[in-house]
Design a protein around this motif. Structure first.
Motif, PDB file in Angstrom:
ATOM      1  N   VAL A 151      -0.591   9.730  10.037  1.00  0.00           N
ATOM      2  CA  VAL A 151      -0.335   8.849   8.900  1.00  0.00           C
ATOM      3  C   VAL A 151      -1.658   8.316   8.367  1.00  0.00           C
ATOM      4  N   ARG A 152      -1.884   8.523   7.066  1.00  0.00           N
ATOM      5  CA  ARG A 152      -3.040   7.910   6.396  1.00  0.00           C
ATOM      6  C   ARG A 152      -2.570   6.638   5.715  1.00  0.00           C
ATOM      7  N   MET A 153      -3.215   5.523   6.039  1.00  0.00           N
ATOM      8  CA  MET A 153      -2.823   4.211   5.547  1.00  0.00           C
ATOM      9  C   MET A 153      -3.782   3.769   4.442  1.00  0.00           C
ATOM     10  N   LEU A 154      -3.258   3.522   3.263  1.00  0.00           N
ATOM     11  CA  LEU A 154      -4.074   3.088   2.137  1.00  0.00           C
ATOM     12  C   LEU A 154      -3.676   1.661   1.760  1.00  0.00           C
ATOM     13  N   GLY A 155      -4.364   0.687   2.374  1.00  0.00           N
ATOM     14  CA  GLY A 155      -4.060  -0.713   2.123  1.00  0.00           C
ATOM     15  C   GLY A 155      -2.693  -1.125   2.623  1.00  0.00           C
ATOM     16  N   VAL A 156      -2.347  -0.698   3.835  1.00  0.00           N
ATOM     17  CA  VAL A 156      -0.965  -0.812   4.311  1.00  0.00           C
ATOM     18  C   VAL A 156      -0.799  -1.894   5.371  1.00  0.00           C
ATOM     19  N   SER A 157       0.269  -2.649   5.212  1.00  0.00           N
ATOM     20  CA  SER A 157       0.806  -3.510   6.266  1.00  0.00           C
ATOM     21  C   SER A 157       2.216  -3.006   6.534  1.00  0.00           C
ATOM     22  N   THR A 158       2.481  -2.546   7.752  1.00  0.00           N
ATOM     23  CA  THR A 158       3.750  -1.879   8.036  1.00  0.00           C
ATOM     24  C   THR A 158       4.739  -2.788   8.738  1.00  0.00           C
ATOM     25  N   ARG A 159       6.008  -2.454   8.562  1.00  0.00           N
ATOM     26  CA  ARG A 159       7.108  -3.031   9.319  1.00  0.00           C
ATOM     27  C   ARG A 159       7.865  -1.847   9.900  1.00  0.00           C
ATOM     28  N   SER A 160       7.702  -1.599  11.192  1.00  0.00           N
ATOM     29  CA  SER A 160       8.301  -0.435  11.836  1.00  0.00           C
ATOM     30  C   SER A 160       9.459  -0.827  12.726  1.00  0.00           C
ATOM     31  N   LEU A 161      10.428   0.076  12.813  1.00  0.00           N
ATOM     32  CA  LEU A 161      11.480  -0.013  13.812  1.00  0.00           C
ATOM     33  C   LEU A 161      11.388   1.244  14.672  1.00  0.00           C
ATOM     34  N   TYR A 162      11.314   1.066  15.973  1.00  0.00           N
ATOM     35  CA  TYR A 162      11.335   2.192  16.908  1.00  0.00           C
ATOM     36  C   TYR A 162      12.704   2.174  17.580  1.00  0.00           C
ATOM     37  N   ILE A 163      13.436   3.281  17.459  1.00  0.00           N
ATOM     38  CA  ILE A 163      14.877   3.281  17.755  1.00  0.00           C
ATOM     39  C   ILE A 163      15.207   4.361  18.780  1.00  0.00           C
ATOM     40  N   GLU A 164      16.003   3.991  19.761  1.00  0.00           N
ATOM     41  CA  GLU A 164      16.446   4.978  20.755  1.00  0.00           C
ATOM     42  C   GLU A 164      17.217   6.099  20.051  1.00  0.00           C
TER      43      GLU A 164
ATOM     44  N   GLY B 208       0.777  -1.224   0.000  1.00  0.00           N
ATOM     45  CA  GLY B 208       0.000   0.000   0.000  1.00  0.00           C
ATOM     46  C   GLY B 208       0.815   1.284   0.000  1.00  0.00           C
ATOM     47  N   VAL B 209       0.108   2.397   0.234  1.00  0.00           N
ATOM     48  CA  VAL B 209       0.676   3.739   0.203  1.00  0.00           C
ATOM     49  C   VAL B 209       0.388   4.433   1.530  1.00  0.00           C
ATOM     50  N   MET B 210       1.361   5.176   2.038  1.00  0.00           N
ATOM     51  CA  MET B 210       1.177   5.971   3.252  1.00  0.00           C
ATOM     52  C   MET B 210       1.368   7.454   2.935  1.00  0.00           C
ATOM     53  N   VAL B 211       0.593   8.294   3.610  1.00  0.00           N
ATOM     54  CA  VAL B 211       0.768   9.742   3.518  1.00  0.00           C
ATOM     55  C   VAL B 211       1.031  10.249   4.930  1.00  0.00           C
ATOM     56  N   VAL B 212       2.211  10.805   5.140  1.00  0.00           N
ATOM     57  CA  VAL B 212       2.645  11.263   6.459  1.00  0.00           C
ATOM     58  C   VAL B 212       2.642  12.785   6.490  1.00  0.00           C
ATOM     59  N   ASP B 213       1.930  13.360   7.442  1.00  0.00           N
ATOM     60  CA  ASP B 213       1.877  14.810   7.623  1.00  0.00           C
ATOM     61  C   ASP B 213       2.604  15.205   8.889  1.00  0.00           C
ATOM     62  N   THR B 214       3.378  16.304   8.819  1.00  0.00           N
ATOM     63  CA  THR B 214       3.909  16.969  10.001  1.00  0.00           C
ATOM     64  C   THR B 214       3.549  18.441   9.877  1.00  0.00           C
ATOM     65  N   ALA B 215       3.953  19.238  10.839  1.00  0.00           N
ATOM     66  CA  ALA B 215       3.642  20.662  10.774  1.00  0.00           C
ATOM     67  C   ALA B 215       4.283  21.342   9.570  1.00  0.00           C
ATOM     68  N   ASP B 216       5.414  20.811   9.097  1.00  0.00           N
ATOM     69  CA  ASP B 216       6.145  21.514   8.051  1.00  0.00           C
ATOM     70  C   ASP B 216       6.219  20.768   6.718  1.00  0.00           C
ATOM     71  N   GLY B 217       5.432  19.698   6.550  1.00  0.00           N
ATOM     72  CA  GLY B 217       5.485  19.021   5.265  1.00  0.00           C
ATOM     73  C   GLY B 217       4.568  17.825   5.179  1.00  0.00           C
ATOM     74  N   THR B 218       4.445  17.316   3.944  1.00  0.00           N
ATOM     75  CA  THR B 218       3.693  16.101   3.672  1.00  0.00           C
ATOM     76  C   THR B 218       4.582  15.172   2.858  1.00  0.00           C
ATOM     77  N   TRP B 219       4.674  13.929   3.294  1.00  0.00           N
ATOM     78  CA  TRP B 219       5.510  12.919   2.636  1.00  0.00           C
ATOM     79  C   TRP B 219       4.605  11.790   2.163  1.00  0.00           C
ATOM     80  N   THR B 220       4.627  11.506   0.874  1.00  0.00           N
ATOM     81  CA  THR B 220       3.879  10.384   0.321  1.00  0.00           C
ATOM     82  C   THR B 220       4.851   9.224   0.150  1.00  0.00           C
ATOM     83  N   VAL B 221       4.504   8.079   0.722  1.00  0.00           N
ATOM     84  CA  VAL B 221       5.404   6.927   0.743  1.00  0.00           C
ATOM     85  C   VAL B 221       4.845   5.864  -0.196  1.00  0.00           C
ATOM     86  N   PRO B 222       5.435   5.705  -1.384  1.00  0.00           N
ATOM     87  CA  PRO B 222       4.941   4.718  -2.335  1.00  0.00           C
ATOM     88  C   PRO B 222       5.145   3.295  -1.826  1.00  0.00           C
ATOM     89  N   PRO B 223       4.549   2.312  -2.500  1.00  0.00           N
ATOM     90  CA  PRO B 223       4.770   0.919  -2.100  1.00  0.00           C
ATOM     91  C   PRO B 223       6.251   0.570  -2.081  1.00  0.00           C
TER      92      PRO B 223
END
Length: 265
Positions: free
Chosen positions: A74-87, A45-60
């Motif tokens: 984050v707007r999720m359009l048919g998305v299955s995510t694999r995230s890493l949360y890092i110190e 799928g596709v993700m659209v990430v918004d912050t105060a200073d920009g919009t990032w479209t994340v293709p498949p």
């Protein structure tokens, strides 16, 4: 870990916490922030990430790096995510703003392996080695141009976010200037100061970003027409010039519906 809220494991003594999550179509993760930096990969799928200073479209098959303590949604359009949360202290090289990056085969396979870890996975042997290698691989990624800046001023930001929600090739600088009660020259100068682009260049890029999620369900011809391009060739040329890859790379509509093709693997 699969479908585990970060809040349940955030305090586990591991620099890298891998979590895989499946989202229903069109799901919106509303405004929030994380203590940790996040590497957010859309396996589908596709993700659209918004912050105060920009919009990032994340293709498949791409990912976005989100800095620690950055408020985002984050707007999720048919998305299955694999995230890493890092110190954050472990990645002093992490970007100060969000950044879309490619995910080559090695990194993708490492992510698939990592989301099978338990929260307190072993730091020695295979699991610890994979976690360390993930950070090395991410540090080598270069930014991709799938974003637009959002002005700091509330009135300009409102115009831009409304345009991103409903791109219209017929919008003019004069119309935007009138909406902000400014002359066209003063408006254009102020917009360029806050975004680094002229309003017309910004709108053209925003329309092309809007094409990425549309290509999930429509052909290249259909998307180009919907966004105001005179022909599929004109749309393809503009998209390729800005993003370095043709729109057919992201089109999943059947080839019989206008000549688009499935993504290459």
């Amino acid at each position: 870990m699969k479908n585990v809220p970060l809040t349940e494991v955030d305090q586990v003594d591991r620099v890298v916490l891998p979590i895989g999550t499946d989202y229903p179509p069109g799901h919106m993760l509303d405004w929030h922030e994380h203590r940790r930096a996040q590497f957010l990969h859309g396996a589908t799928g596709v993700m659209v990430v918004d912050t105060a200073d920009g919009t990032w479209t994340v293709p498949p098959e791409r990912a976005v790096l989100i800095p620690a303590a950055t408020r985002h949604r984050v707007r999720m359009l048919g998305v299955s995510t694999r995230s890493l949360y890092i110190e954050p202290d472990a990645v002093p090289w992490w970007p100060a703003r969000c950044m879309v990056v490619d995910v080559p085969p090695l990194l993708r396979e490492l992510l698939l392996a990592a989301v099978e870890f338990e929260p307190d996975y072993s730091l020695s042997g295979r699991e610890g080695t994979i976690a360390a290698l993930l950070l090395h691989e991410i540090s080598e990624r270069a930014p991709l141009p799938f974003h637009v800046g959002i002005p700091a001023s509330a009135d300009l930001a409102t115009l831009c976010r409304a345009y991103l929600a409903a791109p219209d090739a017929g919008v003019t600088n004069a119309a935007w200037a009138a909406a902000t009660h400014m002359s066209e020259r003063a408006f254009t100068r102020r917009f360029r100061t806050e975004t680094g682009d002229s309003p017309a260049v910004w709108r053209a890029r925003a329309r092309l970003l809007a094409a990425v999620p549309l290509l999930r369900t429509a052909s290249v011809s259909e998307v180009g027409g919907r966004l105001g391009y005179a022909s599929p060739a004109a749309f393809t040329a503009a998209f390729t010039r800005v993003f370095g890859t043709p729109p057919s790379r992201f089109a999943t509509a059947a080839a019989g519906r206008g000549g688009s093709s499935r993504p290459r693997r």
